[in-house]
Write an enzyme that holds these catalytic residues in place. Structure first.
Site, PDB file in Angstrom:
ATOM      1  N   GLY A   1       0.995  -0.688   0.005  1.00 18.02           N
ATOM      2  CA  GLY A   1      -0.151   0.088  -0.709  1.00 18.02           C
ATOM      3  C   GLY A   1       0.878   1.116   0.218  1.00 18.02           C
ATOM      4  O   GLY A   1       1.814   1.156   0.612  1.00 18.02           O
TER       5      GLY A   1
ATOM      6  N   GLU B   1       0.289   4.303   0.798  1.00 18.13           N
ATOM      7  CA  GLU B   1       0.600   4.846   2.380  1.00 18.13           C
ATOM      8  C   GLU B   1       1.482   4.068   3.237  1.00 18.13           C
ATOM      9  O   GLU B   1       1.729   5.104   4.307  1.00 18.13           O
ATOM     10  CB  GLU B   1      -1.086   5.052   2.175  1.00 18.13           C
ATOM     11  CG  GLU B   1      -2.255   6.000   1.510  1.00 18.13           C
ATOM     12  CD  GLU B   1      -2.603   5.146   0.069  1.00 18.13           C
ATOM     13  OE1 GLU B   1      -2.898   5.290  -0.059  1.00 18.13           O
ATOM     14  OE2 GLU B   1      -2.594   3.916   0.515  1.00 18.13           O
TER      15      GLU B   1
ATOM     16  N   TYR C   1      -5.293  -8.244  -8.108  1.00 15.18           N
ATOM     17  CA  TYR C   1      -5.518  -7.514  -7.107  1.00 15.18           C
ATOM     18  C   TYR C   1      -7.037  -8.130  -6.558  1.00 15.18           C
ATOM     19  O   TYR C   1      -7.450  -8.583  -7.460  1.00 15.18           O
ATOM     20  CB  TYR C   1      -5.720  -5.926  -7.190  1.00 15.18           C
ATOM     21  CG  TYR C   1      -4.184  -5.376  -7.605  1.00 15.18           C
ATOM     22  CD1 TYR C   1      -4.243  -4.577  -6.457  1.00 15.18           C
ATOM     23  CD2 TYR C   1      -4.291  -5.190  -8.908  1.00 15.18           C
ATOM     24  CE1 TYR C   1      -3.036  -4.236  -6.669  1.00 15.18           C
ATOM     25  CE2 TYR C   1      -3.024  -4.163  -8.623  1.00 15.18           C
ATOM     26  CZ  TYR C   1      -1.993  -3.754  -8.023  1.00 15.18           C
ATOM     27  OH  TYR C   1      -0.680  -3.000  -7.736  1.00 15.18           O
TER      28      TYR C   1
ATOM     29  N   ARG D   1      -9.784  -6.635  -4.181  1.00 16.96           N
ATOM     30  CA  ARG D   1      -9.873  -5.629  -3.128  1.00 16.96           C
ATOM     31  C   ARG D   1     -11.517  -4.944  -3.467  1.00 16.96           C
ATOM     32  O   ARG D   1     -11.528  -4.250  -2.355  1.00 16.96           O
ATOM     33  CB  ARG D   1      -8.426  -4.703  -3.834  1.00 16.96           C
ATOM     34  CG  ARG D   1      -9.131  -3.480  -4.828  1.00 16.96           C
ATOM     35  CD  ARG D   1      -7.898  -3.078  -5.179  1.00 16.96           C
ATOM     36  NE  ARG D   1      -7.299  -2.213  -4.067  1.00 16.96           N
ATOM     37  CZ  ARG D   1      -6.289  -1.038  -4.458  1.00 16.96           C
ATOM     38  NH1 ARG D   1      -5.744  -1.212  -5.803  1.00 16.96           N
ATOM     39  NH2 ARG D   1      -5.296  -0.363  -4.144  1.00 16.96           N
TER      40      ARG D   1
ATOM     41  N   ASN E   1      -0.155   9.619  -7.168  1.00 13.45           N
ATOM     42  CA  ASN E   1      -0.548   8.160  -7.280  1.00 13.45           C
ATOM     43  C   ASN E   1      -1.577   7.792  -8.449  1.00 13.45           C
ATOM     44  O   ASN E   1      -2.836   6.908  -8.076  1.00 13.45           O
ATOM     45  CB  ASN E   1      -0.727   7.565  -6.374  1.00 13.45           C
ATOM     46  CG  ASN E   1       0.248   7.184  -5.602  1.00 13.45           C
ATOM     47  OD1 ASN E   1       1.201   5.826  -6.242  1.00 13.45           O
ATOM     48  ND2 ASN E   1       1.220   7.258  -4.327  1.00 13.45           N
TER      49      ASN E   1
ATOM     50  N   LYS F   1       8.521  13.988 -10.233  1.00 12.22           N
ATOM     51  CA  LYS F   1       9.546  13.290 -10.099  1.00 12.22           C
ATOM     52  C   LYS F   1       9.574  12.391 -11.606  1.00 12.22           C
ATOM     53  O   LYS F   1       9.111  12.495 -12.263  1.00 12.22           O
ATOM     54  CB  LYS F   1       9.125  12.002  -9.593  1.00 12.22           C
ATOM     55  CG  LYS F   1       8.706  12.531  -7.689  1.00 12.22           C
ATOM     56  CD  LYS F   1       7.703  11.079  -7.637  1.00 12.22           C
ATOM     57  CE  LYS F   1       6.392  11.384  -7.660  1.00 12.22           C
ATOM     58  NZ  LYS F   1       5.266  10.286  -6.829  1.00 12.22           N
TER      59      LYS F   1
ATOM     60  N   GLY G   1      15.919  12.104 -11.635  1.00 14.67           N
ATOM     61  CA  GLY G   1      16.114  12.348 -11.145  1.00 14.67           C
ATOM     62  C   GLY G   1      14.347  13.724 -10.799  1.00 14.67           C
ATOM     63  O   GLY G   1      13.303  13.127 -10.757  1.00 14.67           O
TER      64      GLY G   1
ATOM     65  N   GLY H   1       8.259   5.545  -5.784  1.00 13.35           N
ATOM     66  CA  GLY H   1       7.085   7.217  -5.491  1.00 13.35           C
ATOM     67  C   GLY H   1       6.882   7.793  -4.536  1.00 13.35           C
ATOM     68  O   GLY H   1       7.407   8.523  -3.811  1.00 13.35           O
ATOM     69  N   ASP H   2       7.077   5.843  -3.402  1.00 15.48           N
ATOM     70  CA  ASP H   2       6.627   6.248  -2.037  1.00 15.48           C
ATOM     71  C   ASP H   2       7.707   6.451  -1.547  1.00 15.48           C
ATOM     72  O   ASP H   2       7.964   7.362  -0.196  1.00 15.48           O
ATOM     73  CB  ASP H   2       5.532   5.001  -1.596  1.00 15.48           C
ATOM     74  CG  ASP H   2       4.947   4.426  -2.141  1.00 15.48           C
ATOM     75  OD1 ASP H   2       4.058   5.542  -2.930  1.00 15.48           O
ATOM     76  OD2 ASP H   2       4.669   2.872  -1.974  1.00 15.48           O
TER      77      ASP H   2
END
Length: 317
Positions: A34, A36, A104, A106, A165, A225, A230, A258-259
């Protein structure tokens, strides 16, 4: 250290331990997954009081998530259990070339039934809220939950970061995804899209033009990003910076990059670091994240982060 809060859907990820078709795999390793939870974990490892708000099923997967996050030092005060709906999970193939196959499970998950009551109370004593676009995409209830979290955080005077995201396959339409995501971005102080996300959301191509699009809508600073190239920074005062990515990274799994970047950038901003140092920290933790198989395995402690920064950016300089 400031108090950090994030929210989202935690899932259990079963990752195949050998390459090949996911249907042929018999041995899997279990992780918490996840976006988050990755960020909450990274902030906790850097020494922040890191809080996570969510809902899991009253089942073994839910118990596993709660135990695993608590062991990371994440505060679980705002994670509730659902007696009816179970915890979601995903299955991922193992590959050293290209993107892995991910399935997934979910649609039935407890997080989709999280109550909207009590959100304002969560903001008491908190300093910063981090949000992503994933809850906005899952269903109408989680969308309202996400927007309310950001609205209440703003009322409470907290700083707010937002990583879009984007998950286009979760949205009913591209048009709705763009509209709602940009609505949420305008509620944030710090917006952290990837370059392709920024291009999709604005129709613009240049990083500075994308940043200006959001700065004109009230966002205080935008960090874009750029992948292995960079990251780009621009704020409402016109300050901007570009810092190259970390070279020669041995990539094991790109999920979580990315997280990791968000952990680096948010922690740096909360600590008052300048533009260059903010991007360097984001790039560094993002590059660490991809060197390990689990989404959060590569997220460093503070001493490990400082040692890695000195190593990689001293070489670039």
């Amino acid at each position: 250290m400031k108090r950090f809060l994030t929210f989202g859907e935690p899932m259990v990820m079963f990752t195949a331990q050998s390459e090949g078709d996911l249907a042929d795999q018999m041995v899997f390793r279990k992780f918490v997954a996840g976006a988050e939870t990755n960020v909450a974990t990274g902030m906790a490892r850097l020494g922040y009081d890191s809080y996570f708000a969510s809902r899991v099923g009253k089942d073994s997967l839910g118990r596993y998530i709660r135990k695993a996050l608590a062991q990371e030092g994440i505060k679980m005060n705002f994670v509730s259990e659902d007696d009816t709906w179970p915890t979601g999970f995903q299955m991922k193939s193992h590959t050293t070339h290209g993107d892995p196959e991910v399935e997934y499970f979910r649609e039935f998950a407890a997080f989709r039934h999280i109550p909207l009551q009590g959100i304002a109370n969560m903001m008491v004593g908190m300093d910063h809220l981090h949000a992503t676009g994933i809850p906005l995409a899952l269903c109408e209830n989680t969308r309202q939950y996400g927007l309310k979290m950001m609205t209440e955080a703003r009322k409470a005077g907290m700083s707010i970061s937002f990583d879009p995201n984007l998950r286009p396959n979760l949205w009913p339409s591209k048009k709705e995804m763009i509209r709602v995501t940009n609505e949420a971005a305008a509620l944030s102080d710090w917006f952290l899209p990837g370059i392709h996300e920024g291009q999709l959301l604005t129709g613009l191509q240049d990083p500075e033009a994308i940043a200006d699009f959001y700065l004109q809508r009230g966002v205080k600073l935008v960090i874009i990003k750029l992948g292995s190239q960079g990251a780009f920074f621009k704020d409402s005062k016109g300050h901007f910076e570009i810092v190259p990515g970390v070279p020669n990274v041995q990539v094991v799994d790109t999920v979580g990059a990315g997280d990791g970047f968000a952990v680096g950038a948010i922690s740096a901003l909360l600590e008052g670091l300048d533009e260059k140092a903010t991007l360097q920290r984001g790039n560094a933790i993002g590059s660490l994240a991809v060197q390990f198989p689990g989404d959060s395995d590569g997220l460093p402690s503070r001493p490990a982060l400082y040692a890695y920064l000195q190593k990689v950016y001293a070489k670039i300089a």
